[in-house]
Enzyme design. Structure first.
Site, mmCIF file in Angstrom:
data_model
loop_
_atom_site.group_PDB
_atom_site.id
_atom_site.type_symbol
_atom_site.label_atom_id
_atom_site.label_comp_id
_atom_site.label_asym_id
_atom_site.label_seq_id
_atom_site.Cartn_x
_atom_site.Cartn_y
_atom_site.Cartn_z
ATOM 1 N N THR A 161 0.872 -1.195 0.000
ATOM 2 C CA THR A 161 0.000 0.000 0.000
ATOM 3 C C THR A 161 0.901 1.236 0.000
ATOM 4 O O THR A 161 1.299 1.700 -1.052
ATOM 5 C CB THR A 161 -0.979 0.012 1.187
ATOM 6 O OG1 THR A 161 -0.272 -0.266 2.392
ATOM 7 C CG2 THR A 161 -2.064 -1.015 0.993
ATOM 8 N N LYS A 176 3.921 -6.920 3.931
ATOM 9 C CA LYS A 176 3.681 -5.522 3.571
ATOM 10 C C LYS A 176 3.383 -4.753 4.849
ATOM 11 O O LYS A 176 2.916 -5.315 5.840
ATOM 12 C CB LYS A 176 2.541 -5.395 2.579
ATOM 13 C CG LYS A 176 1.167 -5.486 3.195
ATOM 14 C CD LYS A 176 0.366 -4.229 2.945
ATOM 15 C CE LYS A 176 -0.179 -3.664 4.234
ATOM 16 N NZ LYS A 176 -0.767 -2.360 4.113
ATOM 17 N N THR A 215 -0.679 -2.515 10.895
ATOM 18 C CA THR A 215 -1.131 -2.756 9.510
ATOM 19 C C THR A 215 -0.082 -3.454 8.777
ATOM 20 O O THR A 215 0.673 -2.904 8.010
ATOM 21 C CB THR A 215 -1.376 -1.531 8.671
ATOM 22 O OG1 THR A 215 -2.411 -0.798 9.242
ATOM 23 C CG2 THR A 215 -1.873 -1.907 7.284
ATOM 24 N N SER A 263 -6.477 11.275 0.257
ATOM 25 C CA SER A 263 -6.756 12.035 -0.965
ATOM 26 C C SER A 263 -5.988 11.482 -2.152
ATOM 27 O O SER A 263 -5.184 10.599 -2.036
ATOM 28 C CB SER A 263 -6.406 13.501 -0.734
ATOM 29 O OG SER A 263 -5.085 13.603 -0.274
#
Lengths: 413, 413
Positions: free
Chosen positions: B158, B184, B195, B413
């Site tokens: 990510t 990851k 995460t 965003s």
């Protein structure tokens, strides 16, 4: 140090009245820099009652040890605060420095060393040359005056961008009393006192044990509910002094914190403590926004506070606030990592008046535009309902900005 | 997302061998963006033994719930990982999405839904349209191949700036077995899994309960000893699969984690887990430096780890590292705030080979220039001896830079 004043600074300072029974002076003792005001002396010409709350650090500074020891005596005649050097992690030299400062102050003011209280703020680990105080304290005592609160607040600033003062009045048995306070602190701020110094003085006549009970109770929802960066200083000190001067107006001495006559005083004191604590957050290093995190519906008040602090200390929540991003997923994350009981499917989250999530998912009527509008405010209320019990807590923090990194990546130089 | 690869990235990637018994494929299912690879399928043509460790978040994602439930069966045939959407805090829709994904994968691979494991990473709180998987999984199963590890690692990235892979060999009863892993994770990284997704596959023949015991023990000093920002994700998943293919080479099935024949495998597994965990830290969002914090002399290993994490998570320590400032006072602060037993006057602190503090004060022979030279290194060892007991722990973190704030102030965003 930061040059610009925090955008969250108060627009004006209150007029700080004289509190009968306390005089103050500042001087440049050359602790770290020449010709910079770096010492504050507070003098109580008559013995004042005293209470204190200190850092919970397991590695407290020498002045904190010194104050804790003297607090048992219950009497204050002098306070010496220096900036430029924290006298923390300075070993035997640190203890010697506090003893020497205490002796110098006692000699200057004419009291016992056991009636002197100290604080040092600045870099940790550098030996403090306390002999420098001896040269200035006599003159400071001679010069000290009552109309000096704003100057006193300025003298204890380190990375602060504005001085922090507050004043309140209250009534005890029909007699008006006053409370003034000053504080400093901008980084290394976390509950349990952080790098924060605050001195509060009242002319009320209240015995030390009652004063201590009032202060210990008042600190929980105020100074112990603010966090800038979750880092707890070795030097945090909050002290409350009662000069008792209001006794000449007929205020009968209060011996017990449970005394019903303290209702107004307690409320005024707590309000003043909150005022000062929020001023500290609003001067958080690099802060551009203030965040008020309110957690309701937790298993207990303690659980609510733990969840609220988990949110308020989360770097991802704080950077989202800096980015004006209504990223409520990070709030969920912070609730989840707190370790407190939570049920994903009962959570509700609001930014200001905009409920963004309910029953464990995005609020169907949620408007990103409305939430973003809230995030653009300077003060941002975040509300989280856990939906399990009746525990509530509110804590305050600021955003995490590049300026925080800049200030703290370059502090010692 | 960050454009530049972390300066701490490995200079080269290992050749990742094929592990018999597992095939992989990726596809662009259009979860968040069109034409971007966002799904990874792993297929075990024969039932594989399986173990897993998941986030301790009280608000775990729907896929975590799904995996936990299926882990009880002890058999894996398929793994589906998507990026772009975490399917976390998505309520009943989230559960429905995992059920649908499980059904689609089971149909594609030809197994039971109870043999499918899932993970989703990305934004929290957005409903995941799992129907998109149905269209790609059949073809993915047809295309899946063994020589695909680096591509698989890339597919689950990510905010990662580089793919994370590691490979080891070990011997079990004289038979060589292989272990490959991918991971990851770059932000929202903290002990207890953050995460972070990691999938490790071996061709060894090891029963699920033994595999689980190996993984649970291995995670403590590896993945649960790294922290980027103290924030714990709702989705963290580390899974270990054993295809058992080495049985054709004569490797006798291992039923018990206490089996002495596991010595080499355990060491290789733990080494691989550490390798992957450190790759995650080295890709910490905005990281410019890697910090290894070793605490010795604490009351217990648990106390040592708590102190080490207090140091590693301190924003003030991490910004000092970013500023190449040997600010050991902040280490003292972090020791003190950990709440663990510490005696200021017994503390010793070193940066690399430079001891900066000893016996509660600055080391008399300390050289600021030497300490600063250590701080200019890319990898910085910080050693703290508490001087009270024999508890030890090592944790790893990265510095806190303006880039971290930038990346996380603008994530959605």
């Amino acid at each position: 140090m930061s040059a610009a004043v925090s955008p969250l600074a108060p627009k004006s300072y209150p007029e700080m009245p004289v509190i009968r029974g306390v005089r103050m002076a500042t001087a440049a003792a050359g602790i770290k820099y020449k010709n910079r005001t770096d010492v504050l002396l507070m003098v109580f010409d008559e013995p004042a009652a005293v209470a204190g709350v200190f850092t919970k650090s397991r590695c407290p500074s020498a002045p904190v040890d010194y104050c804790r020891a003297n607090l048992a005596g219950g009497i204050a005649r002098a306070v010496v605060v220096n900036s430029g050097n924290a006298n923390a992690f300075t070993g035997q030299k640190g203890r010697a420095a506090t003893e020497l400062t205490g002796k110098s102050a006692a000699a200057a003011v004419g009291c016992s060393e056991r009636e002197v209280f100290l604080a040092s703020t600045g870099v940790i680990g550098e030996p403090l040359d306390a002999s420098k105080f001896a040269g200035v304290l006599d003159q400071m005592n001679a010069d000290a005056k009552g109309d000096f609160w704003l100057e006193a607040a300025k003298a204890i600033m380190t990375t602060d961008t504005y001085p922090k003062v507050a004043t309140r009045t209250a009534k005890i048995g029909g007699v008006e009393v006053m409370i003034n306070g000053i504080a400093k602190g901008a980084g290394m701020i976390a509950p349990d006192m952080a790098t924060m110094l605050s001195y509060v003085v009242t002319d009320a006549d209240i015995a030390s044990p009652a004063l201590q009970a009032l202060l210990s109770a008042g600190v929980g929802p105020t100074f112990n509910s603010v966090t800038v960066d979750s880092d707890t200083s070795t030097s945090d000190t909050l002290m409350l002094f009662a000069t008792g001067a209001a006794s000449v107006d007929g205020q009968a001495r209060i011996e017990n914190a449970d005394d019903a006559q303290l209702e107004s005083f307690r409320a005024a004191l707590n309000d003043l403590l909150k005022d000062l604590a929020l001023q500290v957050v609003r001067d958080g290093e690099g802060a551009r926004k203030m965040v008020e995190v309110t957690v309701t519906g937790a298993e207990s008040d303690a659980a609510a506070k733990k969840i609220a602090l988990s949110i308020a200390n989360s770097p991802l929540v704080k950077t989202a606030v800096a980015g004006e991003d209504a990223n409520w997923g990070r709030i969920v994350m912070a609730v989840g990592k707190s370790g407190e009981l939570a049920d994903r499917d009962r959570l509700a989250i609001s930014f200001g008046h905009v409920r963004v999530a309910v029953n464990g998912e995005r609020d169907p009527s949620y408007s990103e535009a409305e939430a973003t509008a809230v995030m653009k405010q300077q003060d941002i209320p975040v509300k989280v309902d856990i939906g399990l019990g009746s525990g509530v807590a509110t804590v305050w923090t600021c955003d995490l900005t590049k300026e925080y990194v800049e200030i703290n990546g370059d502090y010692r130089s």
